[in-house]
Motif scaffolding. Structure first.
Motif, mmCIF file in Angstrom:
data_model
loop_
_atom_site.group_PDB
_atom_site.id
_atom_site.type_symbol
_atom_site.label_atom_id
_atom_site.label_comp_id
_atom_site.label_asym_id
_atom_site.label_seq_id
_atom_site.Cartn_x
_atom_site.Cartn_y
_atom_site.Cartn_z
ATOM 1 N N ARG A 1 0.857 -1.189 0.000
ATOM 2 C CA ARG A 1 0.000 0.000 0.000
ATOM 3 C C ARG A 1 0.892 1.238 0.000
ATOM 4 O O ARG A 1 1.904 1.293 0.708
ATOM 5 N N ASN A 2 0.508 2.242 -0.774
ATOM 6 C CA ASN A 2 1.248 3.502 -0.779
ATOM 7 C C ASN A 2 0.882 4.315 0.459
ATOM 8 O O ASN A 2 -0.283 4.353 0.880
ATOM 9 N N VAL A 3 1.898 4.961 1.056
ATOM 10 C CA VAL A 3 1.684 5.796 2.237
ATOM 11 C C VAL A 3 2.179 7.200 1.909
ATOM 12 O O VAL A 3 3.387 7.413 1.733
ATOM 13 N N GLU A 4 1.265 8.147 1.842
ATOM 14 C CA GLU A 4 1.607 9.475 1.337
ATOM 15 C C GLU A 4 2.642 10.177 2.205
ATOM 16 O O GLU A 4 3.613 10.736 1.708
ATOM 17 N N TYR A 5 2.453 10.160 3.538
ATOM 18 C CA TYR A 5 3.362 10.955 4.365
ATOM 19 C C TYR A 5 4.757 10.353 4.450
ATOM 20 O O TYR A 5 5.704 11.018 4.874
ATOM 21 N N LEU A 6 4.912 9.096 4.024
ATOM 22 C CA LEU A 6 6.252 8.523 3.902
ATOM 23 C C LEU A 6 6.867 8.797 2.534
ATOM 24 O O LEU A 6 8.072 8.712 2.361
ATOM 25 N N ALA A 7 6.004 9.104 1.575
ATOM 26 C CA ALA A 7 6.420 9.184 0.168
ATOM 27 C C ALA A 7 7.041 7.852 -0.254
ATOM 28 O O ALA A 7 7.991 7.795 -1.029
ATOM 29 N N SER A 8 6.493 6.766 0.290
ATOM 30 C CA SER A 8 7.017 5.433 0.009
ATOM 31 C C SER A 8 5.858 4.438 0.039
ATOM 32 O O SER A 8 4.692 4.823 0.188
ATOM 33 N N ARG A 9 6.203 3.176 -0.107
ATOM 34 C CA ARG A 9 5.208 2.109 -0.136
ATOM 35 C C ARG A 9 5.425 1.195 1.063
ATOM 36 O O ARG A 9 6.564 0.952 1.467
ATOM 37 N N ASP A 10 4.341 0.703 1.635
ATOM 38 C CA ASP A 10 4.450 -0.204 2.777
ATOM 39 C C ASP A 10 4.068 -1.610 2.340
ATOM 40 O O ASP A 10 2.955 -1.850 1.889
ATOM 41 N N ALA A 11 5.013 -2.527 2.477
ATOM 42 C CA ALA A 11 4.737 -3.931 2.156
ATOM 43 C C ALA A 11 5.397 -4.845 3.178
ATOM 44 O O ALA A 11 5.516 -6.047 2.960
ATOM 45 N N THR A 12 5.842 -4.272 4.295
ATOM 46 C CA THR A 12 6.549 -5.040 5.320
ATOM 47 C C THR A 12 5.600 -5.356 6.481
ATOM 48 O O THR A 12 4.468 -4.888 6.517
ATOM 49 N N ILE A 13 6.083 -6.151 7.441
ATOM 50 C CA ILE A 13 5.287 -6.433 8.635
ATOM 51 C C ILE A 13 5.340 -5.244 9.584
ATOM 52 O O ILE A 13 4.323 -4.765 10.067
ATOM 53 N N MET A 14 6.554 -4.778 9.856
ATOM 54 C CA MET A 14 6.735 -3.654 10.775
ATOM 55 C C MET A 14 6.712 -2.323 10.012
ATOM 56 O O MET A 14 6.910 -2.296 8.804
ATOM 57 N N GLY A 15 6.505 -1.243 10.741
ATOM 58 C CA GLY A 15 6.576 0.080 10.133
ATOM 59 C C GLY A 15 8.019 0.549 10.143
ATOM 60 O O GLY A 15 8.746 0.406 9.166
ATOM 61 N N SER A 16 8.469 1.086 11.273
ATOM 62 C CA SER A 16 9.877 1.461 11.403
ATOM 63 C C SER A 16 10.738 0.195 11.396
ATOM 64 O O SER A 16 10.378 -0.824 11.991
ATOM 65 N N ARG A 17 11.882 0.282 10.750
ATOM 66 C CA ARG A 17 12.783 -0.877 10.676
ATOM 67 C C ARG A 17 14.199 -0.450 11.036
ATOM 68 O O ARG A 17 14.627 0.672 10.712
ATOM 69 N N ASN A 18 14.900 -1.327 11.705
ATOM 70 C CA ASN A 18 16.257 -1.057 12.166
ATOM 71 C C ASN A 18 17.173 -0.764 10.980
ATOM 72 O O ASN A 18 17.484 -1.641 10.188
ATOM 73 N N GLY A 19 17.622 0.476 10.880
ATOM 74 C CA GLY A 19 18.515 0.841 9.782
ATOM 75 C C GLY A 19 19.964 0.487 10.027
ATOM 76 O O GLY A 19 20.788 0.536 9.110
ATOM 77 N N HIS A 20 20.306 0.127 11.263
ATOM 78 C CA HIS A 20 21.676 -0.281 11.557
ATOM 79 C C HIS A 20 21.938 -1.715 11.073
ATOM 80 O O HIS A 20 23.032 -2.024 10.613
ATOM 81 N N ALA A 21 20.923 -2.589 11.186
ATOM 82 C CA ALA A 21 21.110 -4.000 10.838
ATOM 83 C C ALA A 21 21.634 -4.201 9.418
ATOM 84 O O ALA A 21 22.564 -5.006 9.213
ATOM 85 N N PRO A 22 21.086 -3.530 8.386
ATOM 86 C CA PRO A 22 21.630 -3.744 7.039
ATOM 87 C C PRO A 22 23.114 -3.383 6.922
ATOM 88 O O PRO A 22 23.848 -4.014 6.152
ATOM 89 N N ILE A 23 23.542 -2.395 7.707
ATOM 90 C CA ILE A 23 24.958 -1.995 7.646
ATOM 91 C C ILE A 23 25.833 -3.090 8.240
ATOM 92 O O ILE A 23 26.898 -3.411 7.700
ATOM 93 N N PHE A 24 25.391 -3.684 9.336
ATOM 94 C CA PHE A 24 26.137 -4.792 9.937
ATOM 95 C C PHE A 24 26.206 -5.978 8.980
ATOM 96 O O PHE A 24 27.248 -6.614 8.831
ATOM 97 N N LEU A 25 25.077 -6.292 8.344
ATOM 98 C CA LEU A 25 25.059 -7.395 7.380
ATOM 99 C C LEU A 25 25.980 -7.096 6.207
ATOM 100 O O LEU A 25 26.772 -7.956 5.779
ATOM 101 N N TRP A 26 25.880 -5.900 5.666
ATOM 102 C CA TRP A 26 26.718 -5.494 4.531
ATOM 103 C C TRP A 26 28.200 -5.604 4.888
ATOM 104 O O TRP A 26 29.010 -6.092 4.098
ATOM 105 N N TYR A 27 28.546 -5.181 6.089
ATOM 106 C CA TYR A 27 29.934 -5.196 6.547
ATOM 107 C C TYR A 27 30.465 -6.638 6.593
ATOM 108 O O TYR A 27 31.563 -6.930 6.105
#
Length: 483
Positions: free
Chosen positions: A337-363
């Motif tokens: 579903r599109n969410v206007e105030y995010l200017a993005s689309r929501d298709a995940t289970i959670m709303g906010s998501r840990n942005g640090h985790a992808p960096i740890f995985l990438w590293y």
């Protein structure tokens, strides 16, 4: 000739037999090139809790309220004296010492504790949030989507799905990956029935309860692998409804790998065409190990599967719970579903998501790469075989599935010993999950202590080691009846 052997193996499995891998199978053999080819761009609800209570008394852990750290209001002169800062520093120092001690005796849970992310400490001052769709930048600018999509591309390549054909995201844990995969299946087939083996992770049955899905439990072989004879028997009365199937790429307790090819063949033989079933592969731990085991069955989107999830804090070794969920792009529109105030689309289970985790995985992925993971898989499987052999030589019943680093054995009689080594137990069995941080020296310490304790548990002759034949097969049991 090879084809006839494969047919015989499938026939044996369909008849409920535990089929060993071919004699030439070597679980710790190195595959010649672990690097995958580059992808070219172009409603009966099951009440498991009630069932468990009916079958046995479950030993729960301590009540944390007896040892919690209270939050108290600062005194008026705290800013001047600095007593509160000193107190908090001392509490954290003691906590750190306890973590070091508990890490030394950590064997029962599949977490790789061998990591060093000191280089990422500079990022702890930022609130990094990847809310919304990983592939669509939102108005919130403090995110790590560029790392997240890089990690997703790596896993899509591992599972052979082209960049323009997949959708995925970094989850908060393996459970979220299962919740999402099964939700996608439910959205694709709203009237579908969920099938899962009895030894599937509890989150699969949690998903059935949350989504009010009809869920049918399938029996398992002694190894813990799904019994496709029973699976077929339970599919036949429901041929009029689509099937949503959870396939375990390593079960939680026994580390058993469901035969994905046989599951697909069973569906096909029962009359289900590829457009009438959805398969989610729960690869929490072994999903990242199996690609690096020679001649192991392959998890790939070239087969008719719908999604795969793995945990990031398990074999990868992230300091916080996280995971990766990959599905086919064609499916995701069913729940986005599109969410206007995010200017993005929501298709995940959670709303906010840990942005640090992808960096740890990438590293970690950059530091180790496919070849680095291959070496760690070989080490884990070798040490798991060492543990199983030593247990058996000590007269302790033990089992190790051929594709697994989870060693199952008799449940220790002393719950304090269980807590000390942080063993995961179920009924009469316990297990050790051999991870990259588990050395032979640590296994020797554990074995020596276990053998010493057993001499006191059974010294009076009245108590006997438990029979675990029903759990792991009589060939793996060392009780008086099955020695």
């Amino acid at each position: 000739m090879v084809g006839s052997i494969e047919v015989d193996v499938m026939s044996d499995k369909l008849n409920g037999k535990v089929v060993p891998l071919p004699e030439e199978f070597d679980p710790i053999a190195m595959i010649s090139d672990p690097l995958p080819p580059q992808v070219v761009e172009n409603g009966g609800i099951v009440d498991d809790e009630a069932e468990d209570k009916q079958n046995r008394e479950i030993v729960l852990g301590k009540n944390v309220h007896t040892m919690c750290l209270a939050v108290t209001e600062p005194d008026a002169d705290d800013e001047v004296t600095g007593e509160r800062e000193a107190y908090m520093a001392s509490v954290l120092a003691r906590y750190r010492r306890s973590l070091i001690e508990r890490t030394k005796h950590h064997l029962g849970y599949p977490y790789n504790l061998d990591f060093d992310y000191g280089a990422l400490a500079q990022l702890q001052h930022f609130s990094i949030n990847n809310l919304g769709d990983p592939f669509i930048e939102s108005n919130y600018g403090v995110h790590s989507r560029q790392f997240e999509v890089g990690v997703l591309d790596w896993f899509a390549r591992l599972w052979e799905l082209e960049k323009n054909e997949y959708w995925g995201y970094i989850t908060n844990c393996g459970t979220e990956g299962n919740l999402h995969g099964i939700l996608v299946g439910r959205e694709v087939f709203p009237d579908g029935i969920l099938y899962a083996s009895r030894e599937s992770h509890y989150s699969v049955f949690k998903a059935a309860r949350m989504y009010r899905m009809e869920c049918i439990k399938v029996e398992t072989l002694a190894s813990g692998e799904i019994d496709c004879t029973d699976f077929k028997a339970k599919l036949l009365p429901n041929k009029d409804k689509p099937s949503i199937v959870n396939v375990n790429i390593g079960t939680t307790v026994k580390g058993a790998v469901d035969d994905l090819d046989l599951v697909i063949k069973t569906l096909e033989d029962t009359g289900f065409t590829h457009d009438r079933f959805y398969i989610h592969c729960d690869g929490a731990l072994f999903g990242l190990m199996i690609p690096f085991v020679k001649r192991a069955p392959k998890v790939t989107f070239k087969k008719p599967i719908g999604s795969v999830s793995v945990s990031g804090h398990k074999f990868v070794g992230c300091p916080m719970p996280c995971g990766v969920q990959i599905t086919r792009l064609e499916h995701i529109n069913a729940l986005s579903r599109n969410v206007e105030y995010l200017a993005s689309r929501d298709a995940t289970i959670m709303g906010s998501r840990n942005g640090h985790a992808p960096i740890f995985l990438w590293y970690t992925l950059n530091r180790k790469g496919y070849r680095g993971f291959q070496k760690e898989v070989q080490k884990c499987l070798r040490n798991a075989h060492y543990l199983k052999d030593r247990l058996r030589s000590a007269g302790i019943g033990a089992m190790l599935n051929e594709l697994s680093s989870t060693v199952v054995f008799e449940r220790p009689q002393d719950e304090e010993f269980v807590r000390r080594w942080q063993l995961a137990c179920q009924g009469s069995i316990a297990h050790v999950v051999v991870m990259p941080n588990i050395t032979v020296e640590k296994l020797d310490d554990f074995l020596n202590e276990l053998i010493g304790k057993r001499s006191t548990w059974f010294q009076d002759g009245k108590s006997q080691p438990p029979c675990i034949a029903a759990d792991v097969g009589k060939e793996n049991c060392a009780c008086v009846m099955h020695k």
